[in-house]
Motif scaffolding. Structure first.
Motif, PDB file in Angstrom:
ATOM      1  N   GLY A 116       8.707  13.410 -38.424  1.00 51.42           N
ATOM      2  CA  GLY A 116       7.466  13.502 -37.653  1.00 51.42           C
ATOM      3  C   GLY A 116       6.538  14.636 -38.026  1.00 51.42           C
ATOM      4  N   VAL A 117       6.990  15.579 -38.860  1.00 51.96           N
ATOM      5  CA  VAL A 117       6.114  16.685 -39.273  1.00 51.96           C
ATOM      6  C   VAL A 117       6.313  17.012 -40.744  1.00 51.96           C
ATOM      7  CG1 VAL A 117       5.956  17.880 -37.044  1.00 51.96           C
ATOM      8  CG2 VAL A 117       7.838  18.427 -38.577  1.00 51.96           C
ATOM      9  N   PHE A 177       5.060  15.406 -31.757  1.00 53.89           N
ATOM     10  CA  PHE A 177       4.902  16.697 -32.441  1.00 53.89           C
ATOM     11  C   PHE A 177       3.457  17.186 -32.505  1.00 53.89           C
ATOM     12  CE2 PHE A 177       8.859  15.037 -34.397  1.00 53.89           C
ATOM     13  CZ  PHE A 177       9.699  15.973 -33.813  1.00 53.89           C
ATOM     14  N   ALA A 178       2.516  16.283 -32.219  1.00 54.39           N
ATOM     15  CA  ALA A 178       1.103  16.674 -32.336  1.00 54.39           C
ATOM     16  C   ALA A 178       0.722  17.718 -31.287  1.00 54.39           C
ATOM     17  CB  ALA A 178       0.216  15.440 -32.237  1.00 54.39           C
ATOM     18  N   ARG A 225      -3.418  15.366 -37.516  1.00 51.22           N
ATOM     19  CA  ARG A 225      -2.717  14.339 -36.757  1.00 51.22           C
ATOM     20  C   ARG A 225      -2.607  13.022 -37.523  1.00 51.22           C
ATOM     21  NH1 ARG A 225      -2.722  12.559 -30.552  1.00 51.22           N
ATOM     22  NH2 ARG A 225      -1.021  11.138 -30.987  1.00 51.22           N
ATOM     23  N   ILE A 226      -1.419  12.492 -37.552  1.00 53.21           N
ATOM     24  CA  ILE A 226      -1.189  11.178 -38.153  1.00 53.21           C
ATOM     25  C   ILE A 226      -1.022  10.187 -37.003  1.00 53.21           C
ATOM     26  CG2 ILE A 226       0.356   9.820 -39.638  1.00 53.21           C
ATOM     27  CD1 ILE A 226      -1.126  12.042 -41.168  1.00 53.21           C
ATOM     28  N   GLU A 227      -1.851   9.154 -37.011  1.00 52.41           N
ATOM     29  CA  GLU A 227      -1.827   8.222 -35.880  1.00 52.41           C
ATOM     30  C   GLU A 227      -0.517   7.441 -35.825  1.00 52.41           C
ATOM     31  OE1 GLU A 227      -5.392   5.900 -35.336  1.00 52.41           O
ATOM     32  OE2 GLU A 227      -6.565   7.510 -36.259  1.00 52.41           O
ATOM     33  N   ASP A 228      -0.203   7.004 -34.608  1.00 52.67           N
ATOM     34  CA  ASP A 228       1.101   6.354 -34.397  1.00 52.67           C
ATOM     35  C   ASP A 228       1.324   5.148 -35.320  1.00 52.67           C
ATOM     36  OD1 ASP A 228       1.452   8.223 -32.502  1.00 52.67           O
ATOM     37  OD2 ASP A 228       1.287   6.875 -30.771  1.00 52.67           O
ATOM     38  N   ASP A 229       0.256   4.380 -35.589  1.00 57.96           N
ATOM     39  CA  ASP A 229       0.464   3.183 -36.409  1.00 57.96           C
ATOM     40  C   ASP A 229       0.664   3.521 -37.890  1.00 57.96           C
ATOM     41  OD1 ASP A 229      -2.161   3.995 -36.714  1.00 57.96           O
ATOM     42  OD2 ASP A 229      -2.940   1.955 -36.983  1.00 57.96           O
ATOM     43  N   GLU A 230       0.511   4.798 -38.250  1.00 56.46           N
ATOM     44  CA  GLU A 230       0.815   5.221 -39.626  1.00 56.46           C
ATOM     45  C   GLU A 230       1.828   6.370 -39.621  1.00 56.46           C
ATOM     46  OE1 GLU A 230      -2.402   5.886 -42.316  1.00 56.46           O
ATOM     47  OE2 GLU A 230      -3.186   3.853 -42.073  1.00 56.46           O
ATOM     48  N   SER A 231       2.651   6.426 -38.574  1.00 58.42           N
ATOM     49  CA  SER A 231       3.522   7.588 -38.378  1.00 58.42           C
ATOM     50  C   SER A 231       4.458   7.836 -39.572  1.00 58.42           C
ATOM     51  CB  SER A 231       4.335   7.448 -37.093  1.00 58.42           C
ATOM     52  OG  SER A 231       5.176   6.334 -37.204  1.00 58.42           O
ATOM     53  N   TYR A 232       4.785   6.785 -40.295  1.00 53.73           N
ATOM     54  CA  TYR A 232       5.686   6.969 -41.450  1.00 53.73           C
ATOM     55  C   TYR A 232       5.107   7.971 -42.461  1.00 53.73           C
ATOM     56  CZ  TYR A 232       8.532   5.802 -45.533  1.00 53.73           C
ATOM     57  OH  TYR A 232       9.364   5.874 -46.620  1.00 53.73           O
ATOM     58  N   PRO A 278       2.989   8.384 -49.000  1.00 60.64           N
ATOM     59  CA  PRO A 278       3.509   7.030 -49.231  1.00 60.64           C
ATOM     60  C   PRO A 278       2.352   6.040 -49.380  1.00 60.64           C
ATOM     61  CG  PRO A 278       3.887   7.696 -46.937  1.00 60.64           C
ATOM     62  CD  PRO A 278       3.331   8.890 -47.657  1.00 60.64           C
ATOM     63  N   GLU A 279       2.542   5.070 -50.271  1.00 61.52           N
ATOM     64  CA  GLU A 279       1.485   4.077 -50.506  1.00 61.52           C
ATOM     65  C   GLU A 279       1.321   3.179 -49.276  1.00 61.52           C
ATOM     66  OE1 GLU A 279       1.537   2.345 -54.540  1.00 61.52           O
ATOM     67  OE2 GLU A 279       1.448   0.438 -53.452  1.00 61.52           O
ATOM     68  N   GLY A 280       0.082   2.902 -48.928  1.00 63.36           N
ATOM     69  CA  GLY A 280      -0.158   1.932 -47.855  1.00 63.36           C
ATOM     70  C   GLY A 280      -0.503   2.542 -46.504  1.00 63.36           C
ATOM     71  N   TYR A 281      -0.926   3.793 -46.492  1.00 63.88           N
ATOM     72  CA  TYR A 281      -1.290   4.460 -45.228  1.00 63.88           C
ATOM     73  C   TYR A 281      -2.668   5.111 -45.393  1.00 63.88           C
ATOM     74  CZ  TYR A 281       3.490   3.347 -44.323  1.00 63.88           C
ATOM     75  OH  TYR A 281       4.643   2.632 -44.155  1.00 63.88           O
TER      76      TYR A 281
END
Ligand code: CIR
Length: 253
Positions: free
Chosen positions: A165-166, A180-181, A193-200, A214-217
């Motif tokens: 998460g961080v 963690f935000a 901040r990384i939004e929940d739908d891109e949390s990975y 990571p690719e795709g975010y």
């Protein structure tokens, strides 16, 4: 700055890696291709990479980050909370011994996986997770103090590891998602901040000024880019299927 990294090629047993997500089994061939691209990205960031042979006894053994904490002053071998991963530590020890004279270890009943440890200069945040116990964190803090370093424990909710998460991107910038935000422990950092739908993508990786994402975010990428970092994208879809991310795949030092 880092100059070296240790990685381990995925083994064919990776299809049986531990997982908490419902994304299907990793494709072994694809995992090999993605791992090779990951190694190339580390090399492009200037790291000299030691590549360990695959070990089919341990399905999760490509996630070398969890087996040791490498600090500028000492290496600490862990005692993973996941019983199926404990043997990975023994097999990585000789490789670490090539680079470190000072090797310490976490001992049972304490458990610790270094995916729970985030380095910020000479301070180490240690997530208390399902894998890392208070006893393990206490042992680590005592070891760090011996070397003039410090540590503090951070209770975490339902994430696998703290660094799920961080991620610390140096210059006081920290990627954070979900709980963690807004955590007290991290209030002095500049939170990206990384939004929940891109949390990975909160598990991105700072290496010598470049951030591997990571690719795709796309939103996460934009956030990091806007903060002034060079970006490199690597596809790690097969590792995601078994809860692995960019940081888990290497030890950097
Ligand atoms: C595990 O559950 O142990 C592996 N399948 C994933 C480990 C990910 N490691 C990390 O985040 N440092």
């Amino acid at each position: 700055m880092y100059s070296k990294a240790i990685v381990r090629t995925p083994c064919s047993a990776i299809i049986d890696g531990l997982t908490s997500v419902n994304l299907g089994k990793p494709n072994y061939r694809k995992a090999l291709v993605q791992h090779a691209a990951y190694v190339r990205a580390l090399e492009q960031c200037g790291l000299e990479v030691t590549i360990m042979e695959p070990d089919d006894r341990f399905p999760d053994s490509t996630f070398v980050e969890d087996t040791a904490l490498l600090t500028p002053r000492c290496a600490i071998l862990t005692y993973p909370g996941a019983p199926s991963r404990r043997g990975e530590v023994e097999s990585i020890e000789p490789v670490i011994a090539k680079f470190y004279a000072n090797i310490e270890r976490i001992r049972p009943p304490g458990t610790l996986e270094a995916g729970d440890v985030m380095m910020v200069g000479s301070h180490f945040y240690i997530g208390l997770s399902g894998r890392t116990s208070r006893e393990g964190a206490g042992q680590l803090i005592a070891i760090l103090q011996k070397y003039g370093l410090t540590g503090s424990a951070v209770p975490i909710g339902d994430m696998l590891h703290l660094k799920t998460g961080v991620a610390y991107l140096e210059h006081n910038n920290m990627l954070a998602t979900g709980e963690f935000a807004h955590r007290q422990e991290f209030r002095d950092f500049n939170i990206l901040r990384i939004e929940d739908d891109e949390s990975y993508a909160a598990n991105s990786l700072w290496i010598n000024g470049t951030v591997i994402v990571p690719e795709g975010y796309p939103k996460a990428r934009k956030t990091i880019e806007t903060a002034g970092y060079e970006i490199m994208e690597v596809d790690v879809s097969e590792f995601r299927k078994i809860d692995g991310g960019l940081s888990c795949l290497s030890l950097r030092f």
